[in-house]
Design an enzyme around this catalytic site. Sequence first.
Site, PDB file in Angstrom:
ATOM      1  N   HIS A 179      50.927  35.953 -36.537  1.00  0.00           N
ATOM      2  CA  HIS A 179      52.173  36.227 -35.804  1.00  0.00           C
ATOM      3  C   HIS A 179      53.383  36.411 -36.719  1.00  0.00           C
ATOM      4  O   HIS A 179      54.463  36.710 -36.233  1.00  0.00           O
ATOM      5  CB  HIS A 179      52.419  35.083 -34.819  1.00  0.00           C
ATOM      6  CG  HIS A 179      52.652  33.788 -35.539  1.00  0.00           C
ATOM      7  ND1 HIS A 179      51.649  33.146 -36.256  1.00  0.00           N
ATOM      8  CD2 HIS A 179      53.761  33.046 -35.717  1.00  0.00           C
ATOM      9  CE1 HIS A 179      52.143  32.064 -36.823  1.00  0.00           C
ATOM     10  NE2 HIS A 179      53.425  31.984 -36.512  1.00  0.00           N
ATOM     11  N   ASP A 180      53.232  36.184 -38.013  1.00  0.00           N
ATOM     12  CA  ASP A 180      54.339  36.373 -38.960  1.00  0.00           C
ATOM     13  C   ASP A 180      54.146  37.608 -39.830  1.00  0.00           C
ATOM     14  O   ASP A 180      54.987  37.904 -40.674  1.00  0.00           O
ATOM     15  CB  ASP A 180      54.440  35.177 -39.915  1.00  0.00           C
ATOM     16  CG  ASP A 180      54.803  33.888 -39.213  1.00  0.00           C
ATOM     17  OD1 ASP A 180      55.523  33.943 -38.191  1.00  0.00           O
ATOM     18  OD2 ASP A 180      54.380  32.813 -39.694  1.00  0.00           O
ATOM     19  N   GLU A 215      49.282  25.667 -43.334  1.00  0.00           N
ATOM     20  CA  GLU A 215      50.010  26.860 -43.755  1.00  0.00           C
ATOM     21  C   GLU A 215      50.780  26.476 -45.011  1.00  0.00           C
ATOM     22  O   GLU A 215      51.650  25.604 -44.957  1.00  0.00           O
ATOM     23  CB  GLU A 215      50.967  27.323 -42.658  1.00  0.00           C
ATOM     24  CG  GLU A 215      51.613  28.645 -43.022  1.00  0.00           C
ATOM     25  CD  GLU A 215      52.968  28.875 -42.377  1.00  0.00           C
ATOM     26  OE1 GLU A 215      53.357  30.026 -42.216  1.00  0.00           O
ATOM     27  OE2 GLU A 215      53.664  27.884 -42.050  1.00  0.00           O
ATOM     28  N   ASP A 221      51.934  23.794 -39.618  1.00  0.00           N
ATOM     29  CA  ASP A 221      53.032  24.670 -39.990  1.00  0.00           C
ATOM     30  C   ASP A 221      53.706  24.226 -41.296  1.00  0.00           C
ATOM     31  O   ASP A 221      54.027  23.042 -41.440  1.00  0.00           O
ATOM     32  CB  ASP A 221      54.060  24.633 -38.845  1.00  0.00           C
ATOM     33  CG  ASP A 221      55.098  25.724 -38.953  1.00  0.00           C
ATOM     34  OD1 ASP A 221      54.717  26.897 -38.936  1.00  0.00           O
ATOM     35  OD2 ASP A 221      56.306  25.392 -39.047  1.00  0.00           O
ATOM     36  N   ASP A 250      48.880  24.068 -32.843  1.00  0.00           N
ATOM     37  CA  ASP A 250      49.819  24.165 -33.950  1.00  0.00           C
ATOM     38  C   ASP A 250      50.538  22.829 -34.104  1.00  0.00           C
ATOM     39  O   ASP A 250      50.990  22.255 -33.112  1.00  0.00           O
ATOM     40  CB  ASP A 250      50.839  25.275 -33.640  1.00  0.00           C
ATOM     41  CG  ASP A 250      51.116  26.148 -34.843  1.00  0.00           C
ATOM     42  OD1 ASP A 250      51.539  25.593 -35.871  1.00  0.00           O
ATOM     43  OD2 ASP A 250      50.927  27.370 -34.747  1.00  0.00           O
TER      44      ASP A 250
HETATM   45  C1  NOJ Z   1      55.749  29.349 -40.024  1.00  0.00           C
HETATM   46  C2  NOJ Z   1      55.457  29.910 -38.686  1.00  0.00           C
HETATM   47  O1  NOJ Z   1      54.239  30.594 -38.720  1.00  0.00           O
HETATM   48  C3  NOJ Z   1      56.625  30.787 -38.320  1.00  0.00           C
HETATM   49  O2  NOJ Z   1      56.383  31.587 -37.198  1.00  0.00           O
HETATM   50  C4  NOJ Z   1      57.823  29.886 -38.146  1.00  0.00           C
HETATM   51  O3  NOJ Z   1      58.963  30.694 -37.935  1.00  0.00           O
HETATM   52  C5  NOJ Z   1      58.065  29.016 -39.372  1.00  0.00           C
HETATM   53  N1  NOJ Z   1      56.868  28.468 -39.908  1.00  0.00           N
HETATM   54  C6  NOJ Z   1      58.974  27.881 -39.044  1.00  0.00           C
HETATM   55  O4  NOJ Z   1      58.330  26.939 -38.219  1.00  0.00           O
END
Ligand code: NOJ
Length: 562
Positions: free
Chosen positions: A332-333, A259, A200, A98
């Site tokens: 994970h989100d 992302e 990210d 990441d």
């Molecule tokens: C996206 C990540 O996937 C998430 O888990 C994180 O909280 C935010 N970006 C901030 O880095």
Amino acid sequence: MERKWWKEGVVYQIYPRSFYDSNGDGIGDLKGIIAKIPYLKELGIDIIWLNPIYASPNDDNGYDISDYRSILKEFGSMQDFEKLLNALHQAGIKLIMDLVVNHSSDEHPWFIESKSSKTSPYRDYYIWRKPNEEGKEPNNWRSVFSGSAWQLDEQTGEYYLHLFSKKQPDLNWENEKVRKEVYDMMTWWFEKGIDGFRMDVINFISKVDGLPSASEDKVGADGYAWGGEYFVTGPRVHQYLQEMNKEVLSKYDIMTVGETGDVSPEDGMMFTGSDRDELNMIFQFEHVNLGQGKEGKWTPEPYRLTELKTIMDKWQKKLHGKGWNSLYFTNHDQPRQVSKFGNDTIHRKESAKMLATYLHTLEGTPYIYQGEEIGMTNVQFESLDQYKDLEILNKWEEIKHTGTLTEEELLKGVHINGRDNARTPMQWDESPNAGFTTGEPWIGVNPNYKMINVDESIKDTDSVFHYYKKLLQLRKEHLIMPYGKYQLVLEDHEQIYAYTKTLEDEKWIVILNFGDTEVLFEMPLDIQMKNAKLILANYVTDERDNLDKIMLKPYEARIYAL
Ligand code: NOJ
């Protein structure tokens, strides 16, 4: 069609904190991942994406990095990392890390320096502004994790920008030195032998000059507004990515996935187009954001299958042959896919298999999030204080002041869409704590682990796990799966999702029932099933079936070669 390993491979996402704990401290670690390589090999994945494992005070589980070149102690040492990388490569598995460079931790030496005085050489590594005329925040932007996106530093009397938590100050990408630091750090990891980066919130790195306030009509009950129009896919993001590509990425045979929230397929082409020299693929969010209500993800509403079709159809078409898609429902989100898009009770197995069939037959690279391959589900903790995710906890604080949701309403939203749904420990077996740890797990284990776990899934030949294995094996044998062109069939059907895939003279049809009732599928006249051969199905099918009219069972999935 340009063949690439990152197009044909399947990615498995590991959230290290919750994967496997080797030393009994309740937190997953690198040695734990090494121990599970045989399992991953058995499943048949090709690439691993590791969520952040760098030194971090863990305000946001590692997305707040205090040293980009060292490993979080709880996860192990640099030596453990090297062992892991080596062991994965030995097993023929690639590793992507990441890259979190929209922001760092406020405990990163750069920020500590930056904060120390207005004249520090590091001041301009971050985004500092004077208070506005009323002595308040420089603009009205809201942070993703509630409250203002600005934090006052008393000592120097200025505010710094943090689009996420106040422990995640945004780096100033306008500063050439910052970009150089990032490229050097990336090169350092590539020289270690990693195979790529997941980047990210990479489309937030460039902000509009002057950082204008969002319009008044966007201001919510908390007094702040989403300022996305001034930083989402901002003015210089493509320039920076092309520079990064030239300085670093182009020098290695690696994979990149950005992302990127709030992007259209047109943006997708800009980021991933093969002639753009930016990224290989991106994560778009339109499909996972379906069904958001007045308070966004916290107030979910029903959505229609045709909405999902419309979104995926335009991404499939727009990027075909020129860009490249990432295929995912869970990470994970996000909530667990079987809970959000399938049925996590009586049709759990069937719907988990159906959703897998879908993701692995679209054009693009599929991502499996840990536990998805055994059909893990959302968790329903009884009270908000059992949750660990700062997004949930900050929202809880926020609603205490704004009253926009009651605690009960928020809890309901969290059960459906909270990030901790995906972060409960991996369920390995039916021993205490699902075999994840011999200690006290950092977050509660989903109580359904006695029924849903890896051990059970391996023993049961009809399990979700064995279905994934078959799918992954098929994908290695049939290039039509990653590369074939997708064409929707029965566009307007609200329960059946069917499409053909075409690659040169090969043609397949994928038929999926997205509902929990039986439904009749009538084959369109232009599709000839006379010589159709069944490739895969999630129910036992009868060879004598009339394929022009198929009564699909709940969540049934079938793939035929025509
Ligand atoms: C996206 C990540 O996937 C998430 O888990 C994180 O909280 C935010 N970006 C901030 O880095």
